[in-house]
Design a protein around this motif. Structure first.
Motif, mmCIF file in Angstrom:
data_model
loop_
_atom_site.group_PDB
_atom_site.id
_atom_site.type_symbol
_atom_site.label_atom_id
_atom_site.label_comp_id
_atom_site.label_asym_id
_atom_site.label_seq_id
_atom_site.Cartn_x
_atom_site.Cartn_y
_atom_site.Cartn_z
ATOM 1 N N VAL A 55 10.793 -2.585 31.518
ATOM 2 C CA VAL A 55 9.849 -3.377 32.299
ATOM 3 C C VAL A 55 10.559 -4.130 33.412
ATOM 4 O O VAL A 55 10.049 -4.276 34.520
ATOM 5 N N GLU A 56 11.781 -4.592 33.143
ATOM 6 C CA GLU A 56 12.536 -5.393 34.098
ATOM 7 C C GLU A 56 14.019 -5.161 33.854
ATOM 8 O O GLU A 56 14.452 -4.937 32.726
ATOM 9 N N GLY A 57 14.822 -5.211 34.914
ATOM 10 C CA GLY A 57 16.266 -5.081 34.777
ATOM 11 C C GLY A 57 16.701 -3.640 34.574
ATOM 12 O O GLY A 57 16.111 -2.708 35.121
ATOM 13 N N GLY A 58 17.728 -3.430 33.774
ATOM 14 C CA GLY A 58 18.250 -2.091 33.543
ATOM 15 C C GLY A 58 19.474 -2.145 32.656
ATOM 16 O O GLY A 58 19.865 -3.212 32.156
ATOM 17 N N CYS A 59 20.116 -0.992 32.459
ATOM 18 C CA CYS A 59 21.311 -0.947 31.625
ATOM 19 C C CYS A 59 22.044 0.355 31.865
ATOM 20 O O CYS A 59 21.636 1.178 32.685
ATOM 21 N N LYS A 60 23.129 0.549 31.125
ATOM 22 C CA LYS A 60 23.892 1.795 31.136
ATOM 23 C C LYS A 60 23.871 2.382 29.732
ATOM 24 O O LYS A 60 23.879 1.647 28.739
ATOM 25 N N VAL A 61 23.864 3.730 29.674
ATOM 26 C CA VAL A 61 23.891 4.445 28.398
ATOM 27 C C VAL A 61 25.042 5.436 28.439
ATOM 28 O O VAL A 61 25.073 6.298 29.328
ATOM 29 N N PRO A 62 26.031 5.343 27.540
ATOM 30 C CA PRO A 62 27.155 6.283 27.575
ATOM 31 C C PRO A 62 26.701 7.699 27.231
ATOM 32 O O PRO A 62 25.838 7.896 26.367
ATOM 33 N N ALA A 68 28.271 7.505 32.279
ATOM 34 C CA ALA A 68 27.153 6.723 31.765
ATOM 35 C C ALA A 68 25.899 7.001 32.581
ATOM 36 O O ALA A 68 25.960 7.303 33.771
ATOM 37 N N LEU A 69 24.775 6.902 31.914
ATOM 38 C CA LEU A 69 23.472 7.072 32.535
ATOM 39 C C LEU A 69 22.978 5.706 32.987
ATOM 40 O O LEU A 69 22.965 4.755 32.216
ATOM 41 N N GLU A 70 22.594 5.606 34.266
ATOM 42 C CA GLU A 70 22.067 4.354 34.809
ATOM 43 C C GLU A 70 20.548 4.324 34.613
ATOM 44 O O GLU A 70 19.848 5.243 35.011
ATOM 45 N N VAL A 71 20.061 3.265 34.007
ATOM 46 C CA VAL A 71 18.631 3.115 33.754
ATOM 47 C C VAL A 71 18.146 1.864 34.467
ATOM 48 O O VAL A 71 18.808 0.824 34.428
ATOM 49 N N ARG A 72 16.980 1.973 35.125
ATOM 50 C CA ARG A 72 16.449 0.851 35.892
ATOM 51 C C ARG A 72 14.999 0.572 35.510
ATOM 52 O O ARG A 72 14.367 1.365 34.802
ATOM 53 N N ALA A 73 14.492 -0.536 35.998
ATOM 54 C CA ALA A 73 13.112 -0.915 35.727
ATOM 55 C C ALA A 73 12.168 0.199 36.157
ATOM 56 O O ALA A 73 12.322 0.772 37.235
ATOM 57 N N GLY A 74 11.189 0.517 35.303
ATOM 58 C CA GLY A 74 10.257 1.602 35.572
ATOM 59 C C GLY A 74 10.649 2.902 34.919
ATOM 60 O O GLY A 74 9.849 3.839 34.881
ATOM 61 N N ASP A 75 11.883 2.996 34.372
ATOM 62 C CA ASP A 75 12.318 4.216 33.694
ATOM 63 C C ASP A 75 11.864 4.213 32.242
ATOM 64 O O ASP A 75 11.723 3.161 31.613
ATOM 65 N N VAL A 76 11.654 5.428 31.723
ATOM 66 C CA VAL A 76 11.466 5.628 30.297
ATOM 67 C C VAL A 76 12.699 6.349 29.771
ATOM 68 O O VAL A 76 13.122 7.361 30.343
ATOM 69 N N LEU A 77 13.289 5.826 28.723
ATOM 70 C CA LEU A 77 14.473 6.419 28.110
ATOM 71 C C LEU A 77 14.074 6.984 26.760
ATOM 72 O O LEU A 77 13.519 6.272 25.915
ATOM 73 N N ASP A 143 13.782 20.628 19.913
ATOM 74 C CA ASP A 143 15.032 21.341 20.133
ATOM 75 C C ASP A 143 15.255 21.657 21.601
ATOM 76 O O ASP A 143 16.383 21.951 22.017
ATOM 77 N N ALA A 144 14.184 21.630 22.414
ATOM 78 C CA ALA A 144 14.310 21.900 23.848
ATOM 79 C C ALA A 144 14.705 20.668 24.642
ATOM 80 O O ALA A 144 15.015 20.769 25.824
ATOM 81 N N LEU A 145 14.705 19.513 24.007
ATOM 82 C CA LEU A 145 15.005 18.276 24.712
ATOM 83 C C LEU A 145 16.482 17.912 24.568
ATOM 84 O O LEU A 145 17.088 18.153 23.528
ATOM 85 N N PRO A 146 17.072 17.301 25.600
ATOM 86 C CA PRO A 146 18.466 16.848 25.491
ATOM 87 C C PRO A 146 18.567 15.652 24.556
ATOM 88 O O PRO A 146 17.567 15.085 24.111
ATOM 89 N N ARG A 147 19.795 15.235 24.265
ATOM 90 C CA ARG A 147 20.009 14.149 23.312
ATOM 91 C C ARG A 147 19.544 12.798 23.856
ATOM 92 O O ARG A 147 19.128 11.930 23.097
ATOM 93 N N VAL A 148 19.641 12.622 25.151
ATOM 94 C CA VAL A 148 19.112 11.415 25.777
ATOM 95 C C VAL A 148 18.498 11.841 27.103
ATOM 96 O O VAL A 148 19.028 12.709 27.799
ATOM 97 N N LEU A 149 17.362 11.261 27.421
ATOM 98 C CA LEU A 149 16.601 11.712 28.578
ATOM 99 C C LEU A 149 16.029 10.500 29.303
ATOM 100 O O LEU A 149 15.385 9.641 28.694
ATOM 101 N N ARG A 150 16.314 10.423 30.612
ATOM 102 C CA ARG A 150 15.762 9.348 31.440
ATOM 103 C C ARG A 150 14.666 9.922 32.314
ATOM 104 O O ARG A 150 14.872 10.898 33.030
#
Length: 322
Positions: A55-62, A68-77, A143-150
């Motif tokens: 909803v607000e801000g963001g983070c990093k995902v190794p 690392a994957l950069e995640v920002r406000a408005g993203d679904v992880l 099984d078709a999806l990756p381990r982490v998806l932004r």
């Protein structure tokens, strides 16, 4: 009906928004899918998928391969594969186990946990949820999806709608009004489906896998036909005629995109539906075998054991309670 809608329908998704989190920089947490309090509520589930809407801000995902994957406000992880999650504003920090931050008194009547953690700096607000499914029919999709998806959703009109719906749902949860838990469950399903559709749209032209097959005009139509009438005595020739391709062209394109020939895929889908039926019904196994296209119990049992590692009777007995 298209194959993706059919699989989603067959999944009988259950879920809820369960966490309203606020983190202030610097922060770093780790968590694991299948949290005990989630499994207690959905004991019949074999597989859990977690999502986080920023909803607000963001983070990093190794990432497993480094970086690392950069995640920002408005993203679904999304975390579809049951891996441990690590995310934070500073990945150099020792991650704090999320479960240690969740106190029983922080949970409201709609079963939404309100969590706060961090060093007091820039704010990141996340609404988290989960979806549960049973293993058999979930396999082609998960099984078709990756381990982490932004999934970036911040630039689209629909993202604003989803954000408004989530905010509405969280207000409902805070107010503990009747029906809040059901409302949040529907919102979790809506977010997952919209994120999934965006992922399919964003796949590269050279992409491979079940979702790439769903997107392809001819292979997607073939998948829809197989899902629409799995009991039909399909042949590759008939499928090819129905999708306006030659037999060899369809067989090759289907195998390249989906990863197996059409008839092998159909067999696996029939067995997945059979697995679902065995746990949903208490009828005679022979009837399930017949609906799955097998003339004898022995042949059905052999095929079922190859696919699921146990006999149909053992599979039924092993059903999680709930």
């Amino acid at each position: 009906m298209d194959a993706l809608s059919d699989v989603l329908k067959s999944l009988r998704l259950e879920g809820a928004v369960y966490l309203n989190a606020e983190f202030t920089a610097p922060w770093c947490i780790k968590a694991e899918h299948g949290l005990d309090h989630v499994r207690d509520r959905l004991a019949g589930a074999d597989r859990l998928l977690f999502f986080h809407f920023f909803v607000e801000g963001g983070c990093k995902v190794p990432l497993a391969g480094g970086g690392a994957l950069e995640v920002r406000a408005g993203d679904v992880l999304l975390f579809p594969q049951g891996d441990r999650q690590v995310m934070g504003s500073d990945l150099q920090l020792a991650p704090v186990e999320a479960s240690t931050l969740m106190r029983p008194e922080a949970e409201d009547e709609a079963h939404v946990v309100h969590l706060r953690h961090g060093g007091g700096g820039a704010m990141t607000r996340i609404v988290c949820g989960y979806l549960a499914a049973r293993r058999g029919v979930a396999r082609p999709l998960f099984d078709a999806l990756p381990r982490v998806l932004r999934i970036p959703m911040r630039d689209a009109r629909e993202a604003g709608v989803l954000h408004d719906l989530l905010c509405f749902g969280m207000r409902e949860a805070l107010a503990a009004r009747p029906g809040s838990a059901s409302l949040l469950a529907k919102l979790a399903e809506l977010i997952f489906i919209e994120a999934l559709r965006r992922h399919v749209d964003a796949l590269p032209p050279e992409g491979r896998g079940w979702l790439a097959g769903v997107r392809d005009a001819q292979v997607g139509r073939a998948l829809a036909l197989l899902h629409g009438d799995p009991a039909h005595e399909w042949t590759v020739d008939e499928l090819a005629r129905r999708v306006a391709l030659s037999r060899s062209a369809l067989a090759e394109r289907f195998a390249v995109l989906v990863g197996e020939p059409p008839m092998q895929y159909l067999t696996r889908w029939r067995l997945a539906l059979a697995a679902q039926s065995l746990r949903a019904e208490q009828g005679v196994i022979a009837r399930v075998a017949e609906r799955s296209g097998y003339e004898s119990n022995a042949a059905f049992s052999r095929a079922f054991k190859r696919e699921f590692g146990m006999s149909p009777a053992d599979w039924r007995r092993s059903a999680p309670a709930g």
